[in-house]
Design a protein around this motif. Structure first.
Motif, PDB file in Angstrom:
ATOM      1  N   PRO A  89      19.699  11.143   0.039  1.00 23.03           N
ATOM      2  CA  PRO A  89      18.468  10.437  -0.323  1.00 23.03           C
ATOM      3  C   PRO A  89      17.233  11.085   0.292  1.00 23.03           C
ATOM      4  O   PRO A  89      17.274  11.591   1.415  1.00 23.03           O
ATOM      5  CB  PRO A  89      18.691   9.035   0.256  1.00 23.03           C
ATOM      6  CG  PRO A  89      19.592   9.267   1.445  1.00 23.03           C
ATOM      7  CD  PRO A  89      20.494  10.410   1.044  1.00 23.03           C
ATOM      8  N   LEU A  90      16.145  11.063  -0.445  1.00 18.55           N
ATOM      9  CA  LEU A  90      14.849  11.460   0.078  1.00 18.55           C
ATOM     10  C   LEU A  90      14.124  10.177   0.481  1.00 18.55           C
ATOM     11  O   LEU A  90      13.644   9.426  -0.381  1.00 18.55           O
ATOM     12  CB  LEU A  90      14.052  12.230  -0.964  1.00 18.55           C
ATOM     13  CG  LEU A  90      14.662  13.554  -1.441  1.00 18.55           C
ATOM     14  CD1 LEU A  90      13.768  14.197  -2.490  1.00 18.55           C
ATOM     15  CD2 LEU A  90      14.880  14.504  -0.282  1.00 18.55           C
ATOM     16  N   VAL A  91      14.069   9.900   1.775  1.00 16.62           N
ATOM     17  CA  VAL A  91      13.537   8.636   2.284  1.00 16.62           C
ATOM     18  C   VAL A  91      12.130   8.875   2.837  1.00 16.62           C
ATOM     19  O   VAL A  91      11.904   9.803   3.610  1.00 16.62           O
ATOM     20  CB  VAL A  91      14.445   8.064   3.391  1.00 16.62           C
ATOM     21  CG1 VAL A  91      13.906   6.729   3.902  1.00 16.62           C
ATOM     22  CG2 VAL A  91      15.870   7.889   2.869  1.00 16.62           C
ATOM     23  N   SER A  92      11.203   8.010   2.449  1.00 15.28           N
ATOM     24  CA  SER A  92       9.831   8.118   2.940  1.00 15.28           C
ATOM     25  C   SER A  92       9.266   6.714   3.156  1.00 15.28           C
ATOM     26  O   SER A  92       9.736   5.743   2.548  1.00 15.28           O
ATOM     27  CB  SER A  92       8.957   8.898   1.948  1.00 15.28           C
ATOM     28  OG  SER A  92       9.006   8.296   0.660  1.00 15.28           O
ATOM     29  N   PRO A  93       8.260   6.586   4.017  1.00 12.92           N
ATOM     30  CA  PRO A  93       7.667   5.259   4.256  1.00 12.92           C
ATOM     31  C   PRO A  93       6.967   4.736   3.013  1.00 12.92           C
ATOM     32  O   PRO A  93       6.564   5.494   2.136  1.00 12.92           O
ATOM     33  CB  PRO A  93       6.661   5.516   5.391  1.00 12.92           C
ATOM     34  CG  PRO A  93       7.011   6.860   5.947  1.00 12.92           C
ATOM     35  CD  PRO A  93       7.642   7.633   4.835  1.00 12.92           C
ATOM     36  N   LEU A  94       6.809   3.413   2.959  1.00 11.61           N
ATOM     37  CA  LEU A  94       6.019   2.832   1.888  1.00 11.61           C
ATOM     38  C   LEU A  94       4.567   3.274   2.043  1.00 11.61           C
ATOM     39  O   LEU A  94       4.038   3.294   3.152  1.00 11.61           O
ATOM     40  CB  LEU A  94       6.088   1.299   1.939  1.00 11.61           C
ATOM     41  CG  LEU A  94       7.438   0.643   1.652  1.00 11.61           C
ATOM     42  CD1 LEU A  94       7.298  -0.866   1.735  1.00 11.61           C
ATOM     43  CD2 LEU A  94       7.978   1.044   0.300  1.00 11.61           C
ATOM     44  N   PRO A  95       3.916   3.630   0.945  1.00 10.38           N
ATOM     45  CA  PRO A  95       2.505   4.020   1.051  1.00 10.38           C
ATOM     46  C   PRO A  95       1.641   2.797   1.312  1.00 10.38           C
ATOM     47  O   PRO A  95       2.024   1.674   0.968  1.00 10.38           O
ATOM     48  CB  PRO A  95       2.207   4.622  -0.327  1.00 10.38           C
ATOM     49  CG  PRO A  95       3.157   3.913  -1.238  1.00 10.38           C
ATOM     50  CD  PRO A  95       4.420   3.686  -0.444  1.00 10.38           C
ATOM     51  N   PRO A  96       0.465   2.982   1.909  1.00 12.64           N
ATOM     52  CA  PRO A  96      -0.447   1.849   2.083  1.00 12.64           C
ATOM     53  C   PRO A  96      -0.829   1.258   0.729  1.00 12.64           C
ATOM     54  O   PRO A  96      -0.947   1.977  -0.267  1.00 12.64           O
ATOM     55  CB  PRO A  96      -1.667   2.472   2.773  1.00 12.64           C
ATOM     56  CG  PRO A  96      -1.167   3.764   3.347  1.00 12.64           C
ATOM     57  CD  PRO A  96      -0.079   4.235   2.449  1.00 12.64           C
ATOM     58  N   ALA A  97      -1.005  -0.043   0.704  1.00  9.65           N
ATOM     59  CA  ALA A  97      -1.418  -0.694  -0.541  1.00  9.65           C
ATOM     60  C   ALA A  97      -2.854  -0.291  -0.866  1.00  9.65           C
ATOM     61  O   ALA A  97      -3.720  -0.343   0.004  1.00  9.65           O
ATOM     62  CB  ALA A  97      -1.322  -2.210  -0.408  1.00  9.65           C
ATOM     63  N   PRO A  98      -3.147   0.103  -2.115  1.00  5.96           N
ATOM     64  CA  PRO A  98      -4.505   0.534  -2.464  1.00  5.96           C
ATOM     65  C   PRO A  98      -5.559  -0.516  -2.153  1.00  5.96           C
ATOM     66  O   PRO A  98      -6.642  -0.218  -1.687  1.00  5.96           O
ATOM     67  CB  PRO A  98      -4.417   0.809  -3.969  1.00  5.96           C
ATOM     68  CG  PRO A  98      -2.972   1.108  -4.217  1.00  5.96           C
ATOM     69  CD  PRO A  98      -2.211   0.250  -3.235  1.00  5.96           C
ATOM     70  N   GLU A  99      -5.196  -1.807  -2.366  1.00  7.63           N
ATOM     71  CA  GLU A  99      -6.190  -2.844  -2.151  1.00  7.63           C
ATOM     72  C   GLU A  99      -6.436  -3.096  -0.671  1.00  7.63           C
ATOM     73  O   GLU A  99      -7.405  -3.734  -0.285  1.00  7.63           O
ATOM     74  CB  GLU A  99      -5.754  -4.154  -2.823  1.00  7.63           C
ATOM     75  CG  GLU A  99      -4.471  -4.771  -2.263  1.00  7.63           C
ATOM     76  CD  GLU A  99      -3.218  -4.209  -2.917  1.00  7.63           C
ATOM     77  OE1 GLU A  99      -2.153  -4.823  -2.749  1.00  7.63           O
ATOM     78  OE2 GLU A  99      -3.324  -3.189  -3.608  1.00  7.63           O
TER      79      GLU A  99
END
Length: 320
Positions: A89-99
């Motif tokens: 798996p390529l695991v990465s953090p959740l991106p910041p929410a745009p709002e």
């Protein structure tokens, strides 16, 4: 731009191509390195160098040929693999929410995300022949023209087109797990899944499982696991609750954190196996029409070498 810089400018895309073909980061990196060696060799041969009219296309074709050879040998290795097989798996953090802070990915990052096809498709690609997989990945994922694909496969453009067409039929077969959900739907469904496993509520869990849901586990023989895929909502639901119930009976704390797995919402988890060994797990999902169509449990430690550890704040069910 010098030779090394020209190649490095292509490395990220070549690695993405190789990973989608091979399902292994280490094998993808090896394929890209072999591509570099062949490029460096070609530069020393005037006749070979004259053939490099489009560097990106030449590198893609060369990398695809290397991956094709690896895929042909991998089919033999997979037949003797202990239990279920899943890609690294390529695991990465959740991106910041745009709002939340005005964050928005730049064009290069958006391109990378478009190339993240999800674990479900990576699993289905295992059903293809090596030639079909190369044709499908190059054309349908990376928009490589059939003329160049034909060069990689040593065939005609029409034959390459037919290989991609056959692959497409397999990918879209009725029994293939589908993933069509946007980020909001993924979050709602995965959160409901986590809540149902925590409460042990089979009825609630069945509400978020598609009737034909597929579950595959890959431990690489390091831990006991289902050696064959588990299918059907009732079977998968009882299997999942059995795993969480076992952890509770032995007093083992479960930690969890939402992450992106191959660009799709998933879960990173940690607990302790009944024999006392730490167990790290990455769960990928496929979601369509409000229900989970695929659950992919990767807990082979050989495929999770760089996974960061979880902290005491990462409880279960996870915070969203």
């Amino acid at each position: 731009m010098d030779t090394v810089a020209e190649f490095e400018a292509e490395r990220g895309r070549l690695t993405a191509v190789a990973y989608r073909m091979l399902g292994s980061r280490s094998e993808a990196e090896d394929a890209v390195q072999e591509t570099w060696l062949r490029y460096a060799s070609a530069l020393g041969d005037p006749a070979a160098r004259a053939e490099i009219r489009n560097l990106g296309g030449w590198l893609t074709t060369t990398c695809a040929r290397i991956c094709l050879d690896v895929l042909r040998s991998a089919r033999v290795r997979r037949e003797t693999y202990p239990g279920g097989w899943l890609p690294e798996p390529l695991v990465s953090p959740l991106p910041p929410a745009p709002e939340a802070d005005g964050y928005a990915p730049d064009p290069a990052e958006r391109a990378v995300r478009r190339e993240q096809v999800g674990t479900a498709l990576m699993v289905v690609l295992e059903r293809l022949t090596p030639e079909q997989r190369v044709a499908f990945v190059l054309h349908d994922v990376f928009a490589v023209p059939f003329a160049r694909i034909a060069e990689a496969l040593g065939t005609s453009p029409e034959a390459a087109r037919q290989l991609a067409s056959r692959a497409r039929r397999v990918v879209h077969a009725p029994d293939a797990p589908r993933h069509t959900a946007d980020a909001a739907e993924q979050r709602r469904v995965v959160a409901a899944f986590a809540a149902a496993t925590e409460s042990g509520d089979l009825t609630a869990l069945l509400r978020v499982l598609a009737p034909g849901v597929l579950l595959i586990s890959d431990s690489g023989g390091h831990f006991p696991s289902a050696r064959r895929p588990v299918t059907g909502a009732d079977n998968v639901g009882r299997f999942v609750l059995g795993l969480f119930g076992r952890a509770g009976r032995y007093g083992q704390r479960v930690l969890g954190r939402p992450v992106l797995v191959d660009g799709v919402l998933g879960l990173q988890m940690e607990t302790v196996h009944t024999d006392g060994r730490p167990l790290r797990l990455v769960v990928a999902f496929a979601v369509a029409e409000g229900r989970i169509t695929g659950i992919f449990n990767q807990f082979n430690p050989d495929k999770l070498p760089d996974l960061p550890g979880l902290g005491t704040d990462d409880g279960w069910p996870p915070a969203w």
